[in-house]
Design a protein around this motif. Structure first.
Motif, PDB file in Angstrom:
ATOM      1  N   MET A 107       0.847  -1.194   0.000  1.00  0.00           N
ATOM      2  CA  MET A 107       0.000   0.000   0.000  1.00  0.00           C
ATOM      3  C   MET A 107       0.896   1.263   0.000  1.00  0.00           C
ATOM      4  SD  MET A 107      -2.982   1.070   2.626  1.00  0.00           S
ATOM      5  CE  MET A 107      -3.106  -0.574   3.250  1.00  0.00           C
ATOM      6  N   SER A 108       0.524   2.212  -0.797  1.00  0.00           N
ATOM      7  CA  SER A 108       1.346   3.413  -0.906  1.00  0.00           C
ATOM      8  C   SER A 108       1.238   4.288   0.339  1.00  0.00           C
ATOM      9  CB  SER A 108       0.920   4.226  -2.130  1.00  0.00           C
ATOM     10  OG  SER A 108      -0.338   4.812  -1.869  1.00  0.00           O
ATOM     11  N   ALA A 109       2.259   5.121   0.495  1.00  0.00           N
ATOM     12  CA  ALA A 109       2.261   6.024   1.645  1.00  0.00           C
ATOM     13  C   ALA A 109       1.085   6.981   1.550  1.00  0.00           C
ATOM     14  CB  ALA A 109       3.578   6.799   1.693  1.00  0.00           C
ATOM     15  N   GLY A 110       0.720   7.319   0.324  1.00  0.00           N
ATOM     16  CA  GLY A 110      -0.413   8.231   0.120  1.00  0.00           C
ATOM     17  C   GLY A 110      -1.709   7.652   0.650  1.00  0.00           C
ATOM     18  N   LEU A 111      -1.917   6.371   0.384  1.00  0.00           N
ATOM     19  CA  LEU A 111      -3.136   5.723   0.852  1.00  0.00           C
ATOM     20  C   LEU A 111      -3.168   5.626   2.375  1.00  0.00           C
ATOM     21  CD1 LEU A 111      -4.193   2.719  -1.407  1.00  0.00           C
ATOM     22  CD2 LEU A 111      -5.563   4.650  -0.637  1.00  0.00           C
ATOM     23  N   LEU A 112      -1.995   5.259   2.914  1.00  0.00           N
ATOM     24  CA  LEU A 112      -1.899   5.167   4.375  1.00  0.00           C
ATOM     25  C   LEU A 112      -2.282   6.494   5.020  1.00  0.00           C
ATOM     26  CD1 LEU A 112       1.275   3.151   5.454  1.00  0.00           C
ATOM     27  CD2 LEU A 112      -1.093   2.824   6.162  1.00  0.00           C
ATOM     28  N   GLN A 113      -1.719   7.543   4.447  1.00  0.00           N
ATOM     29  CA  GLN A 113      -1.993   8.897   4.919  1.00  0.00           C
ATOM     30  C   GLN A 113      -3.496   9.164   4.833  1.00  0.00           C
ATOM     31  OE1 GLN A 113       0.006  11.066   6.206  1.00  0.00           O
ATOM     32  NE2 GLN A 113      -1.362  12.839   6.275  1.00  0.00           N
ATOM     33  N   LEU A 114      -4.089   8.730   3.714  1.00  0.00           N
ATOM     34  CA  LEU A 114      -5.522   8.931   3.490  1.00  0.00           C
ATOM     35  C   LEU A 114      -6.355   8.248   4.574  1.00  0.00           C
ATOM     36  CD1 LEU A 114      -7.553   9.976   1.180  1.00  0.00           C
ATOM     37  CD2 LEU A 114      -7.673   7.559   0.558  1.00  0.00           C
ATOM     38  N   PHE A 115      -6.004   6.993   4.865  1.00  0.00           N
ATOM     39  CA  PHE A 115      -6.754   6.253   5.889  1.00  0.00           C
ATOM     40  C   PHE A 115      -6.580   6.893   7.261  1.00  0.00           C
ATOM     41  CE2 PHE A 115      -6.501   2.490   2.959  1.00  0.00           C
ATOM     42  CZ  PHE A 115      -7.863   2.450   2.714  1.00  0.00           C
ATOM     43  N   TRP A 116      -5.351   7.282   7.535  1.00  0.00           N
ATOM     44  CA  TRP A 116      -5.088   7.881   8.847  1.00  0.00           C
ATOM     45  C   TRP A 116      -5.921   9.145   9.029  1.00  0.00           C
ATOM     46  CZ3 TRP A 116      -4.360   7.123  13.495  1.00  0.00           C
ATOM     47  CH2 TRP A 116      -3.826   8.085  14.358  1.00  0.00           C
ATOM     48  N   GLU A 117      -5.960   9.958   7.981  1.00  0.00           N
ATOM     49  CA  GLU A 117      -6.772  11.180   8.056  1.00  0.00           C
ATOM     50  C   GLU A 117      -8.259  10.843   8.162  1.00  0.00           C
ATOM     51  OE1 GLU A 117      -5.692  13.660   4.761  1.00  0.00           O
ATOM     52  OE2 GLU A 117      -3.784  14.210   5.700  1.00  0.00           O
ATOM     53  N   GLY A 118      -8.639   9.785   7.451  1.00  0.00           N
ATOM     54  CA  GLY A 118     -10.038   9.342   7.505  1.00  0.00           C
ATOM     55  C   GLY A 118     -10.452   8.942   8.908  1.00  0.00           C
ATOM     56  N   ASN A 160     -12.134  -1.937  -4.867  1.00  0.00           N
ATOM     57  CA  ASN A 160     -12.647  -2.810  -3.816  1.00  0.00           C
ATOM     58  C   ASN A 160     -11.695  -2.943  -2.634  1.00  0.00           C
ATOM     59  OD1 ASN A 160     -15.057  -3.325  -5.018  1.00  0.00           O
ATOM     60  ND2 ASN A 160     -14.273  -5.074  -6.194  1.00  0.00           N
ATOM     61  N   GLU A 161     -10.415  -2.892  -2.922  1.00  0.00           N
ATOM     62  CA  GLU A 161      -9.435  -3.065  -1.848  1.00  0.00           C
ATOM     63  C   GLU A 161      -9.566  -1.933  -0.809  1.00  0.00           C
ATOM     64  OE1 GLU A 161      -4.657  -3.477  -1.232  1.00  0.00           O
ATOM     65  OE2 GLU A 161      -5.451  -3.266  -3.263  1.00  0.00           O
ATOM     66  N   THR A 162      -9.588  -0.715  -1.309  1.00  0.00           N
ATOM     67  CA  THR A 162      -9.716   0.437  -0.416  1.00  0.00           C
ATOM     68  C   THR A 162     -11.028   0.365   0.369  1.00  0.00           C
ATOM     69  OG1 THR A 162      -8.498   1.715  -2.039  1.00  0.00           O
ATOM     70  CG2 THR A 162      -9.618   2.963  -0.312  1.00  0.00           C
ATOM     71  N   MET A 163     -12.056  -0.020  -0.355  1.00  0.00           N
ATOM     72  CA  MET A 163     -13.370  -0.178   0.274  1.00  0.00           C
ATOM     73  C   MET A 163     -13.305  -1.171   1.431  1.00  0.00           C
ATOM     74  SD  MET A 163     -16.724   0.340   0.004  1.00  0.00           S
ATOM     75  CE  MET A 163     -18.056  -0.086  -1.079  1.00  0.00           C
ATOM     76  N   LEU A 164     -12.668  -2.311   1.166  1.00  0.00           N
ATOM     77  CA  LEU A 164     -12.578  -3.362   2.167  1.00  0.00           C
ATOM     78  C   LEU A 164     -11.814  -2.881   3.400  1.00  0.00           C
ATOM     79  CD1 LEU A 164     -13.626  -6.272   2.181  1.00  0.00           C
ATOM     80  CD2 LEU A 164     -11.270  -7.002   1.772  1.00  0.00           C
ATOM     81  N   ILE A 165     -10.711  -2.187   3.136  1.00  0.00           N
ATOM     82  CA  ILE A 165      -9.901  -1.686   4.256  1.00  0.00           C
ATOM     83  C   ILE A 165     -10.734  -0.722   5.113  1.00  0.00           C
ATOM     84  CG2 ILE A 165      -7.875  -0.306   4.886  1.00  0.00           C
ATOM     85  CD1 ILE A 165      -6.554  -1.440   2.320  1.00  0.00           C
ATOM     86  N   THR A 166     -11.526   0.114   4.452  1.00  0.00           N
ATOM     87  CA  THR A 166     -12.372   1.051   5.190  1.00  0.00           C
ATOM     88  C   THR A 166     -13.347   0.306   6.094  1.00  0.00           C
ATOM     89  OG1 THR A 166     -12.376   2.233   3.097  1.00  0.00           O
ATOM     90  CG2 THR A 166     -13.678   3.166   4.866  1.00  0.00           C
ATOM     91  N   VAL A 167     -13.939  -0.734   5.513  1.00  0.00           N
ATOM     92  CA  VAL A 167     -14.900  -1.522   6.299  1.00  0.00           C
ATOM     93  C   VAL A 167     -14.213  -2.132   7.513  1.00  0.00           C
ATOM     94  CG1 VAL A 167     -16.378  -3.565   6.288  1.00  0.00           C
ATOM     95  CG2 VAL A 167     -16.376  -2.039   4.318  1.00  0.00           C
ATOM     96  N   GLY A 216     -14.370  11.832   6.447  1.00  0.00           N
ATOM     97  CA  GLY A 216     -14.045  10.633   7.205  1.00  0.00           C
ATOM     98  C   GLY A 216     -14.012   9.372   6.374  1.00  0.00           C
ATOM     99  N   LEU A 217     -14.025   8.237   7.062  1.00  0.00           N
ATOM    100  CA  LEU A 217     -13.911   6.939   6.398  1.00  0.00           C
ATOM    101  C   LEU A 217     -15.062   6.686   5.424  1.00  0.00           C
ATOM    102  CD1 LEU A 217     -12.730   4.777   9.426  1.00  0.00           C
ATOM    103  CD2 LEU A 217     -11.379   5.409   7.424  1.00  0.00           C
ATOM    104  N   GLY A 218     -16.227   7.201   5.755  1.00  0.00           N
ATOM    105  CA  GLY A 218     -17.386   7.030   4.886  1.00  0.00           C
ATOM    106  C   GLY A 218     -17.118   7.624   3.516  1.00  0.00           C
ATOM    107  N   ALA A 219     -16.553   8.829   3.507  1.00  0.00           N
ATOM    108  CA  ALA A 219     -16.251   9.499   2.243  1.00  0.00           C
ATOM    109  C   ALA A 219     -15.246   8.690   1.430  1.00  0.00           C
ATOM    110  CB  ALA A 219     -15.717  10.899   2.525  1.00  0.00           C
ATOM    111  N   ILE A 220     -14.252   8.128   2.125  1.00  0.00           N
ATOM    112  CA  ILE A 220     -13.242   7.317   1.429  1.00  0.00           C
ATOM    113  C   ILE A 220     -13.904   6.113   0.770  1.00  0.00           C
ATOM    114  CG2 ILE A 220     -11.160   5.904   1.724  1.00  0.00           C
ATOM    115  CD1 ILE A 220     -10.413   7.763   4.053  1.00  0.00           C
ATOM    116  N   ALA A 221     -14.776   5.445   1.533  1.00  0.00           N
ATOM    117  CA  ALA A 221     -15.450   4.260   1.004  1.00  0.00           C
ATOM    118  C   ALA A 221     -16.281   4.618  -0.215  1.00  0.00           C
ATOM    119  CB  ALA A 221     -16.330   3.637   2.088  1.00  0.00           C
ATOM    120  N   VAL A 222     -16.971   5.733  -0.148  1.00  0.00           N
ATOM    121  CA  VAL A 222     -17.826   6.153  -1.261  1.00  0.00           C
ATOM    122  C   VAL A 222     -16.978   6.558  -2.466  1.00  0.00           C
ATOM    123  CG1 VAL A 222     -19.460   7.907  -2.040  1.00  0.00           C
ATOM    124  CG2 VAL A 222     -19.754   6.836   0.191  1.00  0.00           C
TER     125      VAL A 222
END
Lengths: 261, 219
Positions: free
Chosen positions: B1-12, B186-193, B171-177
Motif C-alpha cells: 500500500m502506498s504512503a499516500g493511501l496510508l496517509q488517506l486512511f489515517w486522516e479518515g 474494492n481493496e480500499t473499500m474493504l480496508i475502510t470496512v 471521514g472513512l465514509g467518504a473514502i469508502a464512497v
C-alpha cells in the motif's frame, strides 16, 4: 389521651382507581401513635398495611381524611414543609432500598446531604451511627457485598441519620431469616429505648409484633378492626383477623373449614 | 500500500473520530436533559406531567422516524447557516447531532427506567426534592446503564457518519464512497470496512470494561 400523639390519623381513606377497577386499600382509619411507643400494624397480605404506613409520610396521599405529624396536618402543607416533615420520619423497607452505587458510608451520608448538614458534622454522625449498628468495618463496602441483615442495619443507620422522631418500618424483617429478624428487632428496640424514637412497624408476622410492640392495630380489608395493648390482643383477641393471626403465628396449623369463631 | 493511501486512511480515521465524538458530546448535552424530562414526566415519574411528556415524546419520535439520509439532505440549509458549508467533517456534525440527540434521549430514558423504584421511594421518604432525586439518586444509580448506552450510541452514530460520506461528509465514509463506489476500488473499500469494524470493537471493549469497573452491583 394524656400522652402526646406523634402521628394522628383522622378518618383516613385511600383508594386506587384504574380503568378496570377501584380498590379501597385503606378505609376510614383513625388512630393515634404516641411519642416513644413501638406501634405495630398487623394483618394478612393485602390488608392495606403498606398503604397505611405510606400515608404516614404521604408517600401515598390519602384520598380522604387528614394525617397529622406533630400536630401539623401534612395533607395541607406545601412541598417544602412536607419534605422537612419527612426528614423527621425515617423509613426502612422490606427490600432495604439502599443506593447500590454508593458504599455504606455514602448511603448513610445521603440523608445528611439532603438535610444540608455540614461536612464535619456528617463524618461524626456517620461514625456514631456505624458504631450503633455495628458496621464500622463495613463502611467502605457496597450493598451488593452485604448480607440481608447487614443491609437492613445500614438502612436503619440511614433512617436515623437526621435524628428523626419516628421510624416507619415497612415489613422490615420479612425478607430476613428468624435469627437476623431477632437481631434487627433488638436493634430497633434498643434505638427506641435509648433515643426515645417512636417506631411504627407493619408486619404480617405475629412474632414480630409480640417481640417488640407496645400496642398493635389489626387490619383487615383496609379497615382497622382492632386496636390495643399487645398483651391484651394476644390474650383476648376480639376480631376474626386477630384470632386467625394468632392461630397461624402460634404455629398451630389452621385446617380448612376448622373455623376460628 | 502506498504512503499516500496510508496517509488517506489515517486522516479518515481522525476525521471520523472527530465527527463522531464531537457529535456524541453535543447529542448527550441535548439528549440527556430530554431523556430526564421524558423519564420524570412519565405516568409513574416523580414529576408526572402528561402534556410535557406527550409533546417532547412526539417531537423526538418525529425526528427519529426520518431516515438519516433524508434528514441530512432536508436540513442542508440549516447546516449551511450554522457552519457556512455543507461538505466536510465539520458540516456533517450538524445532521449527525440532529439524528443522534433524539436517539440519545430515548437511550437515557430507558437507562433511567432501570433504576429500582424502591430506591426512589426511599429517597422521597427521606425528604429529597425532585432535583435532588435526579442528581443524587437516579443519574448515579443509572450510571453503568448510561455508559452502556454511550457505547451503543457510538456505533449508531459511527454508522450515520459513514452514510454522510455519500453527501459530501468526511471521514472513512467518504473514502469508502469515493474509492469503493465511484472508482470500483474494492481493496480500499474493504480496508475502510475493516477499519470501521475495528473502531466499533475497540470502543465497545473499552465501554464494557469501564462499565464493569464502575458498576458496584457486580462484585
Amino acid at each position: 389521651m394524656a400522652q402526646k400523639a406523634v402521628i394522628r390519623f383522622e378518618h383516613v381513606s385511600k383508594s386506587f382507581t384504574s380503568k378496570k377497577m377501584n380498590v379501597n386499600a385503606v378505609r376510614n382509619v383513625s388512630l393515634e401513635i404516641q411519642k416513644g411507643e413501638i406501634f405495630g400494624i398487623i394483618g394478612f397480605s393485602g390488608a392495606g398495611k403498606s398503604t397505611l404506613i405510606r400515608c404516614m409520610n404521604l408517600l401515598e396521599r390519602p384520598t380522604d381524611g387528614n394525617v397529622f405529624f406533630q400536630g401539623v396536618n401534612l395533607c395541607e402543607v406545601n412541598n417544602q414543609k412536607l419534605r422537612e416533615a419527612r426528614q423527621k420520619m425515617g423509613m426502612i423497607f422490606q427490600q432495604f432500598n439502599l443506593l447500590e452505587q454508593r458504599n455504606v458510608w455514602e448511603n448513610i451520608c445521603y440523608p445528611l446531604e439532603i438535610a444540608g448538614v455540614e461536612k464535619k458534622e456528617r463524618k461524626q454522625r456517620i461514625e456514631e451511627l456505624l458504631t450503633l449498628v455495628d458496621l464500622t468495618e463495613k463502611a467502605k463496602a457496597y450493598p451488593s457485598q452485604l448480607s440481608g441483615g447487614q443491609k437492613q442495619r445500614v438502612a436503619i443507620a440511614r433512617a436515623l441519620a437526621t435524628d428523626p422522631e419516628v421510624i416507619l418500618c415497612d415489613e422490615a424483617t420479612s425478607a430476613l431469616d428468624p435469627i437476623t429478624t431477632k437481631s434487627i428487632l433488638d436493634l430497633l428496640k434498643k434505638i427506641n429505648e435509648t433515643r426515645g424514637v417512636t417506631i411504627v412497624i407493619i408486619t404480617h408476622e405475629m412474632k414480630v409484633a409480640e417481640q417488640v410492640c407496645d400496642r398493635v392495630g389489626v387490619m383487615n380489608q383496609g379497615e382497622l378492626v382492632e386496636l390495643g395493648e399487645v398483651r391484651e390482643i394476644f390474650l383476648h383477641p376480639q376480631s376474626d383477623t386477630a384470632k386467625k393471626m394468632i392461630l397461624f403465628g402460634g404455629g398451630i396449623r389452621y385446617e380448612e373449614g376448622g373455623g376460628t369463631t | 500500500m502506498s504512503a499516500g493511501l496510508l496517509q488517506l486512511f489515517w486522516e479518515g480515521i481522525q476525521e471520523t473520530l472527530f465527527m463522531v465524538l464531537l457529535s456524541m458530546l453535543i447529542s448527550y448535552l441535548i439528549g440527556t436533559p430530554l431523556g430526564v424530562i421524558l423519564y420524570v414526566t412519565d405516568e409513574n415519574g416523580i414529576c408526572r406531567n402528561t402534556p410535557v411528556n406527550t409533546v417532547v415524546g412526539a417531537v423526538i419520535n418525529m425526528i427519529r422516524s426520518i431516515p438519516f439520509l433524508i434528514l441530512l439532505v432536508a436540513i442542508l440549509p440549516f447546516t449551511r447557516f450554522l457552519v457556512g458549508t455543507t461538505i466536510g467533517a465539520k458540516a456533517t456534525i450538524v445532521p449527525l447531532v440532529a439524528a443522534a440527540f433524539p436517539y440519545v434521549a430515548r437511550m437515557v430514558e430507558s437507562s433511567l427506567k432501570e433504576v429500582d423504584a424502591g430506591v426512589i421511594e426511599a429517597a422521597q421518604a427521606m425528604g429529597s426534592s425532585a432535583l435532588q432525586i435526579i442528581r443524587k439518586v437516579i443519574l448515579p444509580e443509572a450510571k453503568p446503564s448510561l455508559l452502556v448506552g454511550v457505547t451503543i450510541s457510538f456505533a449508531t452514530i459511527l454508522g450515520y457518519s459513514a452514510m454522510a460520506g455519500f453527501c459530501g461528509g468526511g471521514g472513512l465514509g467518504a473514502i469508502a464512497v469515493n474509492y469503493g463506489y465511484y472508482r470500483y476500488d474494492n481493496e480500499t473499500m474493504l480496508i475502510t470496512v475493516v477499519l470501521l469494524v475495528l473502531i466499533v470493537q475497540l470502543f465497545q471493549e473499552i465501554g464494557s470494561r469501564l462499565v464493569k469497573k464502575i458498576d458496584k452491583r457486580i462484585k
